[in-house]
Design an enzyme around this catalytic site. Sequence first.
Site, PDB file in Angstrom:
ATOM      1  CG  HIS B 519      -1.732  -1.279   1.441  1.00  0.00           C
ATOM      2  ND1 HIS B 519      -2.399  -1.534   2.467  1.00  0.00           N
ATOM      3  CD2 HIS B 519      -2.099  -2.036   0.358  1.00  0.00           C
ATOM      4  CE1 HIS B 519      -2.753  -2.884   2.361  1.00  0.00           C
ATOM      5  NE2 HIS B 519      -2.644  -3.313   0.970  1.00  0.00           N
TER       6      HIS B 519
HETATM    7  C1  LIG Z   1      -0.058  -8.918  -2.321  1.00  0.00           C
HETATM    8  C2  LIG Z   1      -0.830  -7.905  -2.274  1.00  0.00           C
HETATM    9  C3  LIG Z   1      -2.041  -7.808  -1.417  1.00  0.00           C
HETATM   10  C4  LIG Z   1      -2.880  -6.696  -1.659  1.00  0.00           C
HETATM   11  N1  LIG Z   1      -3.930  -6.847  -0.719  1.00  0.00           N
HETATM   12  C5  LIG Z   1      -5.004  -5.705  -0.821  1.00  0.00           C
HETATM   13  C6  LIG Z   1      -5.971  -5.853   0.115  1.00  0.00           C
HETATM   14  O1  LIG Z   1      -6.463  -6.597   0.439  1.00  0.00           O
HETATM   15  N2  LIG Z   1      -7.025  -4.403  -0.111  1.00  0.00           N
HETATM   16  C7  LIG Z   1      -6.457  -3.365  -0.777  1.00  0.00           C
HETATM   17  O2  LIG Z   1      -7.324  -2.523  -0.631  1.00  0.00           O
HETATM   18  N3  LIG Z   1      -5.415  -3.546  -1.337  1.00  0.00           N
HETATM   19  C8  LIG Z   1      -4.508  -4.582  -1.419  1.00  0.00           C
HETATM   20  N4  LIG Z   1      -3.263  -4.540  -2.306  1.00  0.00           N
HETATM   21  C9  LIG Z   1      -3.134  -3.514  -2.928  1.00  0.00           C
HETATM   22  C10 LIG Z   1      -3.842  -3.478  -4.339  1.00  0.00           C
HETATM   23  O3  LIG Z   1      -3.475  -4.316  -5.310  1.00  0.00           O
HETATM   24  C11 LIG Z   1      -3.692  -1.897  -5.357  1.00  0.00           C
HETATM   25  O4  LIG Z   1      -4.067  -1.077  -4.170  1.00  0.00           O
HETATM   26  C12 LIG Z   1      -4.257  -1.828  -6.563  1.00  0.00           C
HETATM   27  O5  LIG Z   1      -4.131  -3.086  -7.423  1.00  0.00           O
HETATM   28  C13 LIG Z   1      -3.914  -0.678  -7.115  1.00  0.00           C
HETATM   29  O6  LIG Z   1      -4.709  -0.420  -8.339  1.00  0.00           O
HETATM   30  P1  LIG Z   1      -3.778   0.411  -9.583  1.00  0.00           P
HETATM   31  O7  LIG Z   1      -4.807   0.378 -10.677  1.00  0.00           O
HETATM   32  O8  LIG Z   1      -3.452   1.823  -9.097  1.00  0.00           O
HETATM   33  O9  LIG Z   1      -2.502  -0.378  -9.800  1.00  0.00           O
HETATM   34  P2  LIG Z   1      -2.406  -1.929 -10.193  1.00  0.00           P
HETATM   35  O10 LIG Z   1      -3.615  -2.728  -9.979  1.00  0.00           O
HETATM   36  O11 LIG Z   1      -1.303  -2.564  -9.807  1.00  0.00           O
HETATM   37  O12 LIG Z   1      -2.129  -1.851 -11.722  1.00  0.00           O
HETATM   38  C14 LIG Z   1      -1.100  -1.065 -12.466  1.00  0.00           C
HETATM   39  C15 LIG Z   1      -0.730  -1.759 -13.737  1.00  0.00           C
HETATM   40  O13 LIG Z   1       0.049  -0.864 -14.507  1.00  0.00           O
HETATM   41  C16 LIG Z   1       1.325  -1.654 -14.849  1.00  0.00           C
HETATM   42  N5  LIG Z   1       2.460  -0.861 -15.290  1.00  0.00           N
HETATM   43  C17 LIG Z   1       3.082  -0.116 -14.166  1.00  0.00           C
HETATM   44  N6  LIG Z   1       3.967   0.600 -15.031  1.00  0.00           N
HETATM   45  C18 LIG Z   1       3.800   0.584 -16.299  1.00  0.00           C
HETATM   46  C19 LIG Z   1       4.410   0.995 -17.568  1.00  0.00           C
HETATM   47  N7  LIG Z   1       5.258   1.788 -17.199  1.00  0.00           N
HETATM   48  N8  LIG Z   1       3.815   0.653 -18.600  1.00  0.00           N
HETATM   49  C20 LIG Z   1       2.613   0.089 -18.904  1.00  0.00           C
HETATM   50  N9  LIG Z   1       2.213  -0.609 -17.846  1.00  0.00           N
HETATM   51  C21 LIG Z   1       2.435  -0.214 -16.482  1.00  0.00           C
HETATM   52  C22 LIG Z   1       1.641  -2.808 -14.004  1.00  0.00           C
HETATM   53  O14 LIG Z   1       2.047  -3.880 -14.683  1.00  0.00           O
HETATM   54  C23 LIG Z   1       0.094  -3.127 -13.489  1.00  0.00           C
HETATM   55  O15 LIG Z   1      -0.644  -4.069 -14.438  1.00  0.00           O
HETATM   56  C24 LIG Z   1      -2.659  -5.664  -2.431  1.00  0.00           C
HETATM   57  C25 LIG Z   1      -1.409  -5.559  -3.120  1.00  0.00           C
HETATM   58  C26 LIG Z   1      -0.675  -6.714  -3.077  1.00  0.00           C
HETATM   59  C27 LIG Z   1       0.654  -6.682  -3.971  1.00  0.00           C
END
Ligand SMILES: Cc1cc2nc3c(=O)[nH]c(=O)nc-3n(C[C@H](O)[C@H](O)[C@H](O)COP(=O)(O)OP(=O)(O)OC[C@H]3O[C@@H](n4cnc5c(N)ncnc54)[C@H](O)[C@@H]3O)c2cc1C
Lengths: 242, 592
Positions: B519
């Site tokens: 997080h």
């Molecule tokens: C093990 C684990 C457990 C978790 N458990 C929880 C939970 O229980 N509850 C909770 O609220 N949150 C949890 N989280 C956090 C949650 O996964 C994130 O808050 C959420 O996925 C964020 O969403 P996002 O869209 O910002 O990023 P993400 O879902 O991470 O998506 C970002 C995407 O962008 C891609 N990317 C990055 N850089 C580039 C680039 N330069 N070019 C192209 N693509 C790129 C990445 O590959 C990724 O697929 C957990 C995280 C992990 C790792």
Amino acid sequence: MRLHRRDLLASTAVLFGGITAHASIVSGALPWQPSAGTPPEPARPGPWLFFTNEEAAAIEAIADRIIPPDPQTPGGKDAGCAVFIDRQLAGPYGRQEGLYTAAPFHKGKKEQGPQSDAGPAEQYRKALAALDRYCRANRNNRAFADLSDAEKDDILAGLESSRIALEGTNGKEFFEAILKDVQQGFFADPLYGGNRDMVAWKMIGYPGARYDYRDWVSRHNERFPLPPVSIMGRPGWMPGKA
Amino acid sequence: MARKLPAKDAVIVGLGWTGSILAHELTEAGLEVVAIERGPWRDTPTDFPPTSAQDELRYRIRHELFLRPSQTTFSFRNKMSETALPIRTWGAFMPPNGVGGGGVHWNAETWRFLPSDFVLKTHLTERYGASFLPPDMTIQDWGVTYDEIEPYYDRFEYLCGTSGTAGNLRGQIHEGGNPFEGPRSRPYPTPAQAQPFSHTLFGKAARELGYKPFPQPSGNLSQAYLNPLGIRLGPCTYCGFCEWFGCGNYSKASPQTTILPVLVRKPNFLARDNCEVTRINLDSSGKRATGVTYVDAGGEEWEQPGELVILSAYTIFNVQLLLLSGIGKPYDPVAGEGVIGRNFTHQTISDVTGFFDAAKFIFNPFIASGSIGMCIDEFNGDNFDHGPHGFVGGGYMGQVQTNGRPIETTPVPPGTPRWGAAWKSAVRENYLSAVKPGTGVHGSFYAYRDVYLDLDPTYKDRFGRPLVRMTIDFHDNELKQNAFLTDRFADIIQAMGAKQVMKEYRKGPYDITKYQTTHLCGGAVMGTDPKTSAINRYLQSWDVPNLFVMGASGFPQNAGYNPTGTLAALAFWSAEAIRSTYLKNPGPLVNA
Ligand SMILES: Cc1cc2nc3c(=O)[nH]c(=O)nc-3n(C[C@H](O)[C@H](O)[C@H](O)COP(=O)(O)OP(=O)(O)OC[C@H]3O[C@@H](n4cnc5c(N)ncnc54)[C@H](O)[C@@H]3O)c2cc1C
Ligand code: SF4
């Protein structure tokens, strides 16, 4: 910032589980095919892939002191922990594949994490040689595997506490690595060569790779009755396999 | 030279949780959308079928689903006076990679923040006075209120089918739910999950101590569910391979189980996987994004032009791309000026393990799910009077034990040797009768002047670009908070009937090798003033109005909850502003 295509070609091919990834376009329908992914590859029985026979003897001896045999459960050696470590060191883990390995290397604070240009395979090789030299110099020219249990424990405890130093390598770091790897091999799926016959899982009452506990979630304080299964199944499931 | 592709209406960088939400919303509005994703495409039957998903070594220990540090990593130091060194193997957090992002392998603990969290600075100053806050703390209000985004929390929970018990329905407090939560307009879409033995026992002990325990809101579904997009999720089977793992049962809410099957069928949507965006391109004014440049897995460089750019690459990658693209003023901690990299935060986690009499307690710890558990919220945010304690912030706490996987979860009582016969028999004796919550105390991490992100002067990524440098340490406020909360939590574990309780307080310095949570927050925060925020209340860049930045990088500081409920709600809120206002008249939605 401009990126130069020449540099890119050399540097960007990306590995996923040993398979080079290719960019693709997805549109119109989900692209999945059943079982098209990368199912795990079971460790194959047979000769050592990484260790020499002498190294393997030392590792098996260490595994048996970290997890000694007892009347109910085999020790680290018979559970296959050395086979597990051997297969891991021969694979991507041993080569630190996927880790960041660019220079410069500085020691840093412990909070900054490991900073070594040598991967686990190289570190094991060096440390096992140094351990052998230590034993021969200090224990009547015997190899680690030939020491008594008390002598082995004394050396392991010495490495753990940094009381004993190994020449040209960090003995404490080696101890920490082998402690972690032996215990991981003991508890990982038998797929990887350790935890033979699921002995570790039977020891603690862990049912393994089962995937559905809906009938059990509300049955409180009752012992779960079913034996463990591995990702490869269990003997009773596979006719013709003992 | 990069080869140029035909222009799109919108280019989405990263197809994780927020990228998928925005792709769905913008294609619904009729836009031609391309999503560019660094990692591979991922599907349930291909990548984590229930025949091989349950592999602790492969997924938990070797991090199979995560980014490889060789592809990109960060450098890290505690203090500005130190030299940062690269994170060579992941520890304190695990950056996602691949379609679905963190949604593939999250636990799915689906929380809302407290109404007071969104007006934190104002709230704390009014209640305790400005001098109660440490002088170097840089917390601020979000520029958006709980009431404004409540409908979007609701959207996300109904998308996911979240299982839980409402504690506050339109202002009415309901027994069995979280009495501290903000008012919700509807009950959870599905009832709370069934609770295994130790989790139930924690609830009972907490109630006896006068607290109001409730089931953790969970995206591991208690029953089958048909979501508003027409996608069906199955019931969770409590398999215990959830956090770090993909779900083989279609029972964990993720982009794969809630959005992608519908999204990918739309004629105006296209995804490119294994393609890493390296830069957001600007026109000569520097005030308009013209699209992005990316490099595919074969090393080819491409330019994808677009009218609208959505940056949804996860917290720290959002900040990386802003810094490397020269968008927004980089933060300077000495002058206290600039915004990109400012107010970077993480989490303050600690654990308490309880050892019980094996003759009386069989917990079967392997019967669990990623978001299972009973929690209390008495010590979160400003739910209690901080006056006597001398710190601000807090967190939820609970028996949220998510697994009994034996490499990770074979606790032994304090004083047991780490190896040998005594260790082996302690493992055997305690496995079924120990309680080891995953993130037992889940505390906030507020913002400070000297905790920030910038570019490393030495270390480079595989393209030769500087790594992002993290400068982060715990401050006294968080350590005091953690000591207080950990003691309260241990009291409850003790009251469950433990014969021995082991407390592991969070101690400084911040350690990059010890997993807390993934997080990471801040670095491109939202707000009302362009001097102290990178994006406005609609997540629109102040500097480049056709760029919107999703995700927790926008959080001005981190609250005592998991972030995804809130960042997904903000994604829907931003999408609504784009659809209803921006597309009709592209330009700043808020005048600086
Ligand atoms: C093990 C684990 C457990 C978790 N458990 C929880 C939970 O229980 N509850 C909770 O609220 N949150 C949890 N989280 C956090 C949650 O996964 C994130 O808050 C959420 O996925 C964020 O969403 P996002 O869209 O910002 O990023 P993400 O879902 O991470 O998506 C970002 C995407 O962008 C891609 N990317 C990055 N850089 C580039 C680039 N330069 N070019 C192209 N693509 C790129 C990445 O590959 C990724 O697929 C957990 C995280 C992990 C790792
Ligand atoms: S615990 Fe439930 S939601 Fe999580 S992976 Fe297993 S079946 Fe899926």
